[in-house]
Design a protein around this motif. Structure first.
Motif, short mmCIF file in Angstrom:
data_model
loop_
_atom_site.label_atom_id
_atom_site.label_comp_id
_atom_site.label_asym_id
_atom_site.label_seq_id
_atom_site.Cartn_x
_atom_site.Cartn_y
_atom_site.Cartn_z
N CYS A 549 0.84 -1.20 0.00
CA CYS A 549 0.00 0.00 0.00
C CYS A 549 0.88 1.25 0.00
CB CYS A 549 -0.92 0.02 1.21
SG CYS A 549 -2.18 -1.29 1.21
N ILE A 550 0.52 2.20 -0.83
CA ILE A 550 1.18 3.50 -0.87
C ILE A 550 0.12 4.58 -0.94
CG2 ILE A 550 3.24 2.58 -2.04
CD1 ILE A 550 2.12 3.79 -4.65
N ILE A 551 0.53 5.81 -0.68
CA ILE A 551 -0.34 6.96 -0.94
C ILE A 551 -0.01 7.42 -2.36
CG2 ILE A 551 -1.01 9.27 -0.24
CD1 ILE A 551 -1.77 7.24 1.81
N ASP A 552 -0.99 7.34 -3.27
CA ASP A 552 -0.71 7.66 -4.66
C ASP A 552 -0.70 9.17 -4.89
OD1 ASP A 552 -3.36 8.49 -4.84
OD2 ASP A 552 -4.03 6.68 -5.88
N ALA A 553 -0.55 9.57 -6.16
CA ALA A 553 -0.44 10.99 -6.50
C ALA A 553 -1.69 11.78 -6.15
CB ALA A 553 -0.14 11.15 -8.00
N SER A 554 -2.81 11.08 -5.97
CA SER A 554 -4.06 11.75 -5.59
C SER A 554 -4.28 11.72 -4.08
CB SER A 554 -5.25 11.07 -6.30
OG SER A 554 -5.12 11.17 -7.70
N SER A 555 -3.24 11.33 -3.31
CA SER A 555 -3.33 11.24 -1.85
C SER A 555 -4.37 10.24 -1.38
CB SER A 555 -3.59 12.63 -1.25
OG SER A 555 -2.50 13.48 -1.48
N ILE A 556 -4.58 9.19 -2.16
CA ILE A 556 -5.48 8.10 -1.81
C ILE A 556 -4.65 6.86 -1.52
CG2 ILE A 556 -7.32 6.59 -2.64
CD1 ILE A 556 -8.29 8.89 -4.39
N ILE A 557 -5.00 6.13 -0.46
CA ILE A 557 -4.30 4.89 -0.18
C ILE A 557 -4.58 3.90 -1.32
CG2 ILE A 557 -4.10 2.93 1.38
CD1 ILE A 557 -4.79 4.74 3.67
N SER A 558 -3.53 3.49 -2.02
CA SER A 558 -3.65 2.59 -3.16
C SER A 558 -2.89 1.30 -2.84
CB SER A 558 -3.06 3.24 -4.42
OG SER A 558 -3.10 2.36 -5.51
N CYS A 559 -3.58 0.17 -2.93
CA CYS A 559 -2.99 -1.11 -2.53
C CYS A 559 -2.93 -2.06 -3.73
CB CYS A 559 -3.80 -1.75 -1.41
SG CYS A 559 -3.78 -0.78 0.12
N ASP A 560 -1.79 -2.72 -3.85
CA ASP A 560 -1.54 -3.67 -4.93
C ASP A 560 -1.49 -5.07 -4.33
OD1 ASP A 560 -0.73 -4.93 -7.29
OD2 ASP A 560 1.39 -4.64 -6.79
N GLN A 561 -2.50 -5.91 -4.69
CA GLN A 561 -2.51 -7.30 -4.22
C GLN A 561 -1.68 -8.15 -5.19
OE1 GLN A 561 -5.85 -5.71 -4.41
NE2 GLN A 561 -5.49 -5.08 -2.32
N LYS A 562 -0.92 -9.10 -4.63
CA LYS A 562 0.00 -9.86 -5.47
C LYS A 562 0.35 -11.17 -4.79
CE LYS A 562 3.70 -7.17 -3.35
NZ LYS A 562 4.76 -6.17 -3.58
N ASN A 563 0.95 -12.08 -5.57
CA ASN A 563 1.52 -13.32 -5.04
C ASN A 563 3.02 -13.16 -4.86
OD1 ASN A 563 -0.85 -14.81 -7.06
ND2 ASN A 563 -0.72 -15.38 -4.91
N VAL A 564 3.52 -13.72 -3.77
CA VAL A 564 4.95 -13.68 -3.47
C VAL A 564 5.40 -15.10 -3.11
CG1 VAL A 564 6.75 -12.74 -1.98
CG2 VAL A 564 4.79 -11.31 -2.64
N ASP A 565 6.39 -15.61 -3.81
CA ASP A 565 6.96 -16.92 -3.49
C ASP A 565 8.12 -16.76 -2.52
OD1 ASP A 565 5.34 -18.73 -4.84
OD2 ASP A 565 6.40 -18.46 -6.73
N GLY A 566 8.32 -17.78 -1.68
CA GLY A 566 9.48 -17.79 -0.81
C GLY A 566 9.26 -17.22 0.57
N VAL A 567 8.03 -16.87 0.93
CA VAL A 567 7.75 -16.43 2.29
C VAL A 567 7.83 -17.64 3.22
CG1 VAL A 567 5.96 -15.53 3.84
CG2 VAL A 567 6.36 -14.46 1.61
N LYS A 568 8.50 -17.48 4.36
CA LYS A 568 8.70 -18.58 5.30
C LYS A 568 8.41 -18.11 6.72
CE LYS A 568 12.65 -20.41 2.65
NZ LYS A 568 14.11 -20.71 2.72
N THR A 569 8.04 -19.06 7.56
CA THR A 569 8.04 -18.85 9.00
C THR A 569 8.63 -20.09 9.65
OG1 THR A 569 6.70 -18.31 10.94
CG2 THR A 569 5.66 -19.71 9.29
N ARG A 570 9.48 -19.88 10.64
CA ARG A 570 10.10 -21.00 11.34
C ARG A 570 10.46 -20.54 12.74
NH1 ARG A 570 12.10 -17.50 7.41
NH2 ARG A 570 14.37 -17.48 7.29
#
Length: 731
Positions: A549-570
């Motif tokens: 999520c970022i604040i875009d040029a219009s000062s609106i919270i803009s969020c990009d949903q995506k897939n990410v490989d390699g996330v781990k928890t241990r």
């Protein structure tokens, strides 16, 4: 302020009347509600009743007594009962209500998203139509790691398994309990009045009903500095249960619940905690001081959001020896009205920016049907098999966001009206084979088909995602000695995909999330009743569903949903819960969970944050809740309870900004009081967050512009001190 004090006084008066009425009642009191010994701690983690020390899953169990002494009144409060569990309480976060376990949760609020941690109430999945308030609860189990074999596609990181109290045959009884506080009294930073009541009604020798209700009224935590009013968050709920056993083989359980919510001026929403000098000066002119813990905002507007949530289920169990047949049919619906209505989400009328959201309505409906067959306990091969169907539909009004920046109106951001359907059918089975009296093998599998579709107003075609996936579980367990068991498991989970709906752009598909988890565990009984649950874990997630999520040029919270490989928890976790000895109950735990982004991962600010801790995930967390009772003669007993949590540093954004992290901290609370020996009546003084530590629910940089120069935070009731009195009566 007069209205707030009147509400507290009225509720206190009602509570005292209930106490007096209970004192005059002629019916015998309910049996004392005490912590069970180890041999009596029964869980349903594998969809059957078993002793917690026999289940090869890492579990944290909180009894009714623990939940009450920790004042766990909402789902969000559950984060204090287990070191592995975090729940993001900010609006729009926490899809499905279950938060994250071992650092893994749903980090996206796309309308088609489903939870990584499922919430199950009385064996019914809540989907995205989740409950808020907890009352008349018998037990909460936090199950860690993928639970897809038996619980389905919304449980890739774990399950919060909640059981409410069932009706009791042949007994008329009731209870009233309250927790009362007022903003400004005894150091309380906000006001909260919780009133709960329950009555158990025998209908026949083989039938009984139980009706329970709650009113949870809160003033604050936010405050409008212009008029001094604190934001009200008022919730009311009721649940009815009917238990009927027409024969010695047939059991019918009918449950229905309804709740409604009313929130003023956005409830717990953003305030400025860091800002440029011009914004600091503008807010100071109306009485709001920028800084950590800022509760104040400034607006001349007033607006209200409302919500309702209701549902029902019928469970039928038939003992057809040597197995049991079960059918569970449920329906839930959640509706929101007027949420997002605000003349300015920054709630500062003199600021150089205004972001206006139009009022919108949102609805979720969920239907589920489950059939299963379970073997008798103690069979050479214990098994559970069945089929599960769910159909969830979400509808959302079109949403328009209009930005005015330094007097100039920018082009509006428009999200069209949406209809999202999620339909799933699954077949599952799990078995435990007793190779010897001490050694057992575990195997389970689930095949899930899932169709997610989005119908967007103004679009000629639907966006559709069809998925068919296998989930499975393999393992072994061995009894090292009486009361001590070790186990090892490997599990493959599955979380359904989602369809992202960006403003002013076409929808796109985010693929399903597939975790693979390895766990080694040890369970034992200490001191004759205290349960030890220790585990080592490693989980890697393919197609982790993330959000930048970022604040875009219009000062609106803009969020990009995506897939990410390699996330781990241990890491490793240890929990101890139950009664240590007569007079002392103690529940404590510690977790080390290294939950990280993949190497060379680029954050929302363009920096490399690869290998660093995931947002909303403390690497270390410690919890402790306990109560010690001292008898004073044959009639009374005093008690002292503590409730404390320690967390390491937490980041709130997918970037390198230190200003949107929160330092390592303790949150300490407790109660001191007096009760009768039969536990019919009690009175106590409580404090939560004694040292007034301002842990945020969410932080956002570039608020409204300027990167780390301007930061907004959302604070909730966990962020401020609360002091009050609690009263309890049973009859």
């Amino acid at each position: 302020m007069h209205i707030i004090r009147f509400s507290a006084s009225a509720l206190a008066g009602a509570s005292m009347l209930a106490l007096c009425g209970a004192a005059q009642a002629q019916d015998a009191a309910s049996a004392p509600q005490t912590e069970a010994s180890n041999s009596d701690i029964i869980v349903t983690a594998q969809r059957r009743q078993e002793k917690v020390t026999d289940v090869p899953i890492s579990i944290t169990v909180a009894s009714a007594a623990q939940l009450e002494r920790q004042q766990v009144n909402t789902v969000n409060d559950l984060a204090r009962i287990a070191p592995s569990l975090e729940i993001q309480a900010a609006p729009g976060q926490n899809t499905g209500g279950g938060g994250s376990i071992r650092g893994i949760g749903t980090m996206t609020f796309s309308p088609g998203a489903v939870a990584s941690v499922g919430v199950v109430v009385d064996q019914v999945s809540q989907g995205n139509a989740n409950i808020s308030d907890l009352f008349d609860i018998a037990r909460v189990e936090v199950l860690k790691g993928p639970q897809g074999t038996l619980f389905g596609l919304t449980t890739s990181a774990g399950v919060i398994n909640i059981s409410t109290n069932a009706p009791v045959f042949g007994e008329f009884s009731g209870r009233a309990r309250t927790e009362l506080s007022d903003a400004g009294t005894a150091g309380a930073k906000y006001g909260n009045q919780v009133v709960q009541g329950v009555v158990n009604i025998p209908l026949a020798s083989n039938a009984a009903a139980r009706i329970s209700g709650v009113a949870n009224l809160r003033q604050g935590v936010n405050r409008n500095a212009i008029d001094g009013d604190r934001n009200d968050t008022n919730r009311y709920g009721v649940r009815g249960r009917l238990l009927w056993e027409p024969t010695d083989r047939l059991t019918v359980n009918l449950i229905g619940d309804y709740s409604q919510t009313r929130i003023t001026n956005g409830g717990d929403f953003f305030t400025f905690v860091k800002a440029t000098p011009d914004i600091v000066a503008e807010l100071a002119s109306c009485g709001a001081t920028v800084g950590e813990g800022n509760q104040n905002y400034c607006t001349d507007d007033s607006y209200v959001g409302k919500a309702k949530n209701y549902g029902g289920s019928v469970q039928i169990d038939y003992a057809a020896d040597p197995f049991t047949l079960t059918s569970i049919t449920s329906m839930r619906k959640s509706s929101e009205f007027g949420f997002g209505a605000a003349s300015n989400v920054f709630r500062g009328d003199t600021l150089p920016i205004s972001v206006a959201n139009a009022a919108i309505d949102r609805d979720i409906s969920l239907f589920t049907q489950e059939f299963r067959v379970s073997s008798a306990a103690g069979s050479p091969i214990e098994y559970t098999a069945g089929a599960f169907y769910s159909n969830q539909k979400q509808t959302r009004d079109a949403e328009t966001v209009q930005v005015t920046l330094f007097g100039n109106s920018l082009p509006p951001s428009i999200t069209p009206a949406l209809v999202i359907r999620d339909e799933s059918l699954a077949f599952f089975g799990q078995a435990t084979g007793h190779v010897t009296d001490s050694f057992r093998l575990i195997g389970g599998v689930r095949y899930t088909t899932d169709r997610l579709s989005l119908d967007s107003a103004g679009s000629d075609t639907d966006t559709v995602l069809d998925v068919a996936k296998w989930s499975w579980r393999l393992g072994a367990q061995y009894d090292l000695m009486p009361g001590t068991m070790a186990y090892g498991t490997v599990s493959r989970g599955f979380k359904g995909g989602q369809i992202a709906v960006p403003a002013n752009a076409s929808p796109y598909v985010v693929n399903p999330e597939i975790p693979t988890s390895y766990e080694l565990g040890l369970k034992s009984t200490l001191f004759g009743g205290w349960v030890l649950d220790a585990s080592l874990f490693y989980m890697k997630i393919n197609n982790f569903q993330a959000q930048s999520c970022i604040i875009d040029a219009s000062s609106i919270i803009s969020c990009d949903q995506k897939n990410v490989d390699g996330v781990k928890t241990r890491g490793a976790e240890i929990n101890l819960f139950g009664k240590v000895f007569d007079g002392l109950s103690l529940n404590t735990g510690f977790i080390y969970a290294k939950a990280t982004y993949p190497k060379t991962y680029i954050g929302a600010d363009g920096t490399d944050i690869g290998g660093s801790q995931l947002a909303y995930s403390p690497r270390y967390k410690f919890t402790l809740s306990g109560e010690y009772q001292q008898d004073f003669g044959d009639r009374f007993a005093g008690f002292l309870a503590v409730d404390t949590v320690w967390k390491s540093r937490v980041r709130y954004e997918e970037n390198s900004y230190r200003d949107t992290t929160f330092r390592p901290h303790w949150v300490v609370g407790g109660r001191v009081g007096l009760r009768t020996q039969d536990e019919r009546y009690s009175v106590a003084v409580f404090v939560r967050n004694l040292f007034n530590v301002h842990e945020p629910s969410l932080m956002q940089s570039s608020f409204p512009f300027g990167g780390a120069a301007n930061v907004g935070a959302i604070y909730g009731p966990q962020s401020y001190r609360n002091v009050g009195i609690s009263l309890d009566a049973k009859f």
